[in-house]
Design a protein around this motif. Structure first.
Motif, PDB file in Angstrom:
ATOM      1  N   HIS A 230      -6.869  -3.396  -2.843  1.00 35.10           N
ATOM      2  CA  HIS A 230      -7.456  -3.636  -1.558  1.00 35.10           C
ATOM      3  C   HIS A 230      -8.798  -4.905  -2.014  1.00 35.10           C
TER       4      HIS A 230
ATOM      5  N   GLU B 287     -10.566   0.002   7.276  1.00 35.83           N
ATOM      6  CA  GLU B 287      -9.674  -0.884   7.583  1.00 35.83           C
ATOM      7  C   GLU B 287      -8.280  -0.252   7.238  1.00 35.83           C
TER       8      GLU B 287
ATOM      9  N   GLU C 225      -5.295   0.647   9.945  1.00 32.82           N
ATOM     10  CA  GLU C 225      -3.975  -0.174   9.635  1.00 32.82           C
ATOM     11  C   GLU C 225      -2.800   1.072   9.869  1.00 32.82           C
ATOM     12  N   ARG C 226      -3.199   2.344   9.185  1.00 33.87           N
ATOM     13  CA  ARG C 226      -2.290   3.357   9.233  1.00 33.87           C
ATOM     14  C   ARG C 226      -2.244   4.031  10.735  1.00 33.87           C
TER      15      ARG C 226
ATOM     16  N   THR D 212      -0.109   1.634  12.578  1.00 39.46           N
ATOM     17  CA  THR D 212       1.199   1.816  12.258  1.00 39.46           C
ATOM     18  C   THR D 212       1.993   2.908  12.632  1.00 39.46           C
TER      19      THR D 212
ATOM     20  N   PRO E 259       0.409  -3.746  11.864  1.00 44.38           N
ATOM     21  CA  PRO E 259      -1.110  -4.554  11.527  1.00 44.38           C
ATOM     22  C   PRO E 259      -0.547  -5.343  10.087  1.00 44.38           C
TER      23      PRO E 259
ATOM     24  N   ARG F 156      -1.616  -5.816   6.573  1.00 43.80           N
ATOM     25  CA  ARG F 156      -1.844  -4.969   5.231  1.00 43.80           C
ATOM     26  C   ARG F 156      -2.401  -5.597   4.084  1.00 43.80           C
ATOM     27  N   CYS F 157      -3.805  -5.339   4.187  1.00 47.79           N
ATOM     28  CA  CYS F 157      -4.378  -6.179   3.239  1.00 47.79           C
ATOM     29  C   CYS F 157      -4.266  -5.595   1.714  1.00 47.79           C
TER      30      CYS F 157
ATOM     31  N   ASP G  15       2.942   3.912   2.701  1.00 46.61           N
ATOM     32  CA  ASP G  15       2.209   4.658   3.411  1.00 46.61           C
ATOM     33  C   ASP G  15       2.750   6.020   3.191  1.00 46.61           C
TER      34      ASP G  15
END
Length: 378
Positions: A161, A331, A335-336, A339, A345, A347-348, A358
């Motif tokens: 990340h 973030e 994101e999670r 999801t 979303p 996912r960086c 995940d």
């Protein structure tokens, strides 16, 4: 739902747990702490006293708990500044505040769906599955006590990340800047992480993950990816495109007959000196904070070895409580959460390996001794 609400919607989660290793906070804590770490391995107390000498050199205090307090404060500030209403708790595997007590507090406060941030960025038994085994053990204790059931999910590995990589690259540049100007452009980068048994490294990661099949399992592949990313950032900033770098290891603690990842950082410094290297920068990409293994193995032992060799050396800082890392955690939380609500979303992730999974597979990073229940897997 408004855009601002979407950007801070953490449902279905109602708490975040910062889960770390823990460390002693005084001389009287050292041996009991090491007994917790090595429980079930039959290591004699006198051996633990010997192992504890690293802690005694620093007054019996590991920096890790204070650094986790700083990270806890940074997370709470970032969440508040960005309107994310999510309480953050803290628990350790091996010392107070203990994981089971943190989960008791979460349950008592009425929370039921918990995200977990483990202070380890990479795949591997010690850095991922063992934390999830500890979570399963603690949840079993709560069930025996008749406390409300908690659902626990772990945030994905964050090694690639930007909020982890970019502060690391900046720290490497800062360390490079402390070296004599004459050697900066030719200084080598030594990216360090915790050595683990070769067999454990080879089995790290999800068997279905392509990264597991390259460069010695996911553990090594992920570290090499971060090393490449940081080295590229340093090259861009300094204009030195061909600066040598290598992934090396530290903190070996196993039996000598069992193969562990090599080379050790001290051996690497000797190799650099023998090859005529002008200087070295040690970049501890394997660690989130400047805890004891960084303070002793790099700042004390490796620094002394470099001094004996006459090799100019510097050590880059870890990410610690950098605001960019706190923002990255926010973030990852959102994101999670998105999801889990059925969205897809962004996912960086930097580099070529892409964002991590995940949910861990049951066969992910197997326990080297015997199978044990683990939380947050399928």
């Amino acid at each position: 739902m408004s855009d601002s609400r979407t950007r801070t919607d953490r449902t279905p989660y109602d708490a975040l747990l910062l889960l770390s290793f823990g460390g002693p906070e005084g001389p009287e804590d050292v041996v009991p702490f090491l007994e917790n770490v090595t429980r079930g391995r039959g290591i004699p107390r006198e051996r633990l006293v010997e192992v504890g000498k690293h802690y005694f050199l620093f007054g019996g205090v590991s920096p890790i708990n204070e650094q986790n307090r700083d990270l806890l404060a940074a997370l709470r500030k970032d969440f508040a500044d960005h309107g994310l209403d999510l309480p953050v708790y803290w628990g350790n595997r091996n010392w107070a505040p203990y994981l089971v007590d943190a989960l008791r507090e979460i349950a008592a406060d009425g929370h039921r769906r918990v995200l977990v941030l483990a202070t380890s960025a990479y795949a591997g038994y010690s850095g991922c599955r063992q934390y999830r085994e500890n979570l399963a053990d603690a949840l079993a204790v709560l069930a025996e006590e008749g406390l409300p059931e908690l659902t626990v999910d772990k945030l994905r590995h964050f090694y690639n990340h930007p909020g982890f990589v970019e502060p690391m690259a900046e720290a490497a540049l800062a360390a490079l800047g402390t070296l004599p100007e004459a050697v900066r452009d030719t200084a080598h980068l030594a990216f360090t992480t915790h050595s683990i048994p070769v067999a454990m490294a080879d089995s790290s990661g999800d068997p279905a993950d392509p990264a597991r099949g390259h460069d010695g399992g996911a553990y090594v592949a992920q570290h090499l990816e971060v090393a490449r990313l940081v080295a590229a950032a340093v090259a861009d900033a300094t204009g030195v495109a061909d600066r040598p770098w290598r992934l090396v290891y530290q903190s070996r603690s196993g039996a000598p007959h069992i193969p562990w990842l090599e080379p050790d950082i001290c051996d690497h410094l000797e190799e650099l000196h023998g090859a005529g290297a002008a200087a070295a920068v040690m970049v501890p990409i394997g660690f989130v904070s400047d805890h004891m293994e960084v303070k002793y193995d790099l700042d004390t032992e490796a620094a002394a070895r470099a001094a004996e060799l006459g090799l100019p050396a510097a050590r880059a800082a870890t990410v610690g409580a950098d605001p960019r890392f706190a923002a990255a955690v926010r973030e990852l939380v959102l994101e999670r959460a998105a999801t889990e609500r059925g969205s897809r979303p962004a996912r960086c992730a930097l580099g070529t390996l892409g964002p991590s999974h995940d949910v861990c597979a049951v066969a992910c990073c197997p326990n080297p001794r015997a199978p044990r229940p683990a939380a947050a897997e399928q």
